[in-house]
Design an enzyme around this catalytic site. Structure first.
Site, PDB file in Angstrom:
ATOM      1  N   GLY A 183      63.349  35.911  36.246  1.00 49.86           N
ATOM      2  CA  GLY A 183      63.125  34.911  35.196  1.00 49.86           C
ATOM      3  C   GLY A 183      62.257  33.808  35.793  1.00 49.86           C
ATOM      4  O   GLY A 183      61.739  33.942  36.915  1.00 49.86           O
ATOM      5  N   HIS A 445      33.453  23.109  25.704  1.00 55.09           N
ATOM      6  CA  HIS A 445      32.950  24.136  26.612  1.00 55.09           C
ATOM      7  C   HIS A 445      32.423  23.481  27.889  1.00 55.09           C
ATOM      8  O   HIS A 445      31.742  22.456  27.800  1.00 55.09           O
ATOM      9  CB  HIS A 445      31.807  24.902  25.945  1.00 55.09           C
ATOM     10  CG  HIS A 445      31.196  25.938  26.842  1.00 55.09           C
ATOM     11  ND1 HIS A 445      31.825  27.124  27.121  1.00 55.09           N
ATOM     12  CD2 HIS A 445      30.027  25.936  27.545  1.00 55.09           C
ATOM     13  CE1 HIS A 445      31.065  27.829  27.945  1.00 55.09           C
ATOM     14  NE2 HIS A 445      29.966  27.130  28.228  1.00 55.09           N
TER      15      HIS A 445
END
Ligand code: FAD
Length: 468
Positions: A183, A445
């Protein structure tokens, strides 16, 4: 004589201390009882110190890979004591921050363990069980958190088998470690120790790592971990841990095959169980089952009218942000406000190994089980200019949409620092944003965040960067 308050919180983790601050802000005369350290597991022995350790591992990995970036580093090594020391300093600083916040919000802090004497009164006892104070309050909020769960056949003795608390404060770096459970806690420690040079065997009962995540995420992490040199054993169990000189012999079973692996120490990371014992719950009739206090999610009220429970002790997901939100909601309800209910299907889960994992909502498998017809889009970071520039091309963003109404059902990411990207999906899902709204929202971007927009575009067959 007992001191009187409007609200008394038991436990000062991210559930308790946040509830106490909100209570004070809303005009309640508030007390908080803490038996160990302010800030609870999260700040002292959980979220924060582990993230500091993981940062050291990231720095180490960057130095290791420096030549890929055109930089020569001739001499470096992990100073284990220094790494642990930095992590402890970070934790201590955060705990002191909570101390400051208690003072700033005029919350009275009682050091010691809270034990109910009646539905209206609690005593604060010291380590010898001597009563230090008695407190009466109109409302009590139990936020006693959770501790490591133990497998019946693998006892945590603090020497051969340790829990997360010991694993983040070992005096010496182990040469070999077996981690039981893949986990979030197990994979974070596996990454940390493997990166700084410990040989790690990671044993997971299920057939993929991080089993609560979308299957594709677990598979990807498994591939990456194997490449990093972690000995990944899925579909496997640890049957026995025996003393072996200064170390241990660990019997691992995979199918019908048993193998004995030698190690210095075993980390048991198989989940947590709530702290319901020793607080007088039985005596005053607060109901609980399997380490979780029973509550109604309209108010977080227990079976006793003026007593509430929040955070890890009130059940999963066992996450700090879930605990804090429950604390705020519970107190606002007490003040007669009308807060928006918590959407348990929109609580993000993050794992901070490298690559990181972040997700929210339904996995592909769950969405199908719920009967949705789905659209799935996936965008690999190998096609991202930013990820390529960073030298972190591994991983992807995967999104799941409902075919019929366009609901964004789930978002699953694995990649460098993706835990910083998941909030977009959380907010968008909260606002019931459509896929096309995500596609038309201009993402900067070059950023990793573009991958979210690109994955959504892929789901709608409108992607432009994969050459499909
Ligand atoms: C190694 C590790 C890493 C983690 N990483 C993350 C992460 O990255 N992100 C995330 O969201 N979650 C993480 N978690 C989980 C997170 O720490 C918990 O979900 C969170 O701390 C729960 O908050 P809480 O307020 O319910 O309880 P806790 O933080 O557990 O606080 C409970 C407090 O109550 C005190 N207490 C208990 N009984 C009594 C009593 N009778 N009287 C007085 N005080 C008492 C305890 O001493 C403790 O300080 C991590 C956990 C671990 C173990």
């Amino acid at each position: 004589m007992a001191k009187e308050f409007d609200v008394c919180v038991i436990g000062s983790g991210p559930g308790g201390y946040v509830a106490a601050i909100r209570a004070s802000q809303l005009g309640f005369n508030t007390a908080i009882i803490e038996k160990r350290h302010l800030g609870g597991v999260c700040l002292n022995i959980g979220c924060i110190p582990t993230k500091a350790l993981l940062r050291s591992a990231e720095v180490y990995e960057s130095i290791e890979d420096a030549a890929d970036y055109g930089i020569t580093v001739n001499d470096y090594e992990a100073d284990f004591e220094g790494i642990i020391g930095r992590s402890r300093n970070v934790a201590n600083k955060m705990s002191k921050g909570v101390q400051f916040l208690m003072k700033a919000n005029k919350i009275e802090v009682f050091e010691g363990k809270g034990v109910f004497e009646s539905k209206e009164q609690i005593k604060v006892v010291n380590e010898d069980d001597e009563t230090q104070e008695q407190i009466t309050a109109d409302h009590f909020i139990i936020a006693t958190g959770a501790r490591a769960r133990e497998l019946p056949n693998i006892k945590i003795d603090g020497e051969m088998v340790i829990d997360y608390e010991k694993a983040m404060q070992l005096e010496e770096q182990p040469e070999k470690m077996v981690v039981i459970g893949a986990g979030a806690i197990g994979v974070e420690f596996a990454y940390f120790y493997n990166t700084i040079g410990t040989e790690v065997t990671l044993v997971e009962l299920e057939d993929s790592l991080v089993p609560v995540e979308d299957k594709d995420i677990g598979k990807e992490l498994g591939k990456i971990y194997k490449k990093k040199g972690i000995d990944v054993r899925t579909g496997s169990t640890v049957e026995q841990v025996e003393e072996n000189g200064d170390g241990v012999k660990v019997t691992i079973k995979t199918g019908d095959e048993e193998e004995v692996v030698e190690a210095d120490v075993v980390l048991s990371a198989v989940g947590v169980t709530g702290n319901v014992e020793g607080i007088g719950l039985d005596e005053i009739g607060v109901e609980y089952s399997k380490g979780t206090i029973t509550i109604d999610k309209e108010n977080y009220r227990t079976s006793v009218e003026n007593i509430y429970a929040i955070g890890d002790v009130a059940g999963g997901p066992w996450l700090a942000h879930k605990a804090s939100h429950e604390g705020i909601f519970c107190v606002e309800k007490l003040a007669g406000e009308d807060p928006l209910p918590i959407n348990y299907n929109n609580i993000p889960g993050c794992t901070y190994c490298e690559p990181q994992i972040a997700s929210v909502g339904y996995t592909e498998e769950q969405a199908k089980e719920e009967g949705y017809d789905i659209k799935v889009g996936k965008f690999p970071f190998s096609a991202s200019g930013k990820a390529t520039g960073l030298g972190h091309e591994e991983g992807f963003v995967k999104v799941v949409f409902d075919e019929k109404y366009g609901e964004w059902l789930g978002c699953h990411m694995i990649g460098s620092h993706v835990t910083e990207l998941i909030a977009e999906a959380v907010v968008a899902r909260d606002l019931e944003t459509t896929g096309h709204e995500i596609i038309s929202a201009v993402h900067p971007h070059p950023t990793m965040s573009e991958a979210v927009m690109e994955a959504v575009a892929e789901a709608y067959g409108e992607g432009v960067h994969l050459g499909n």
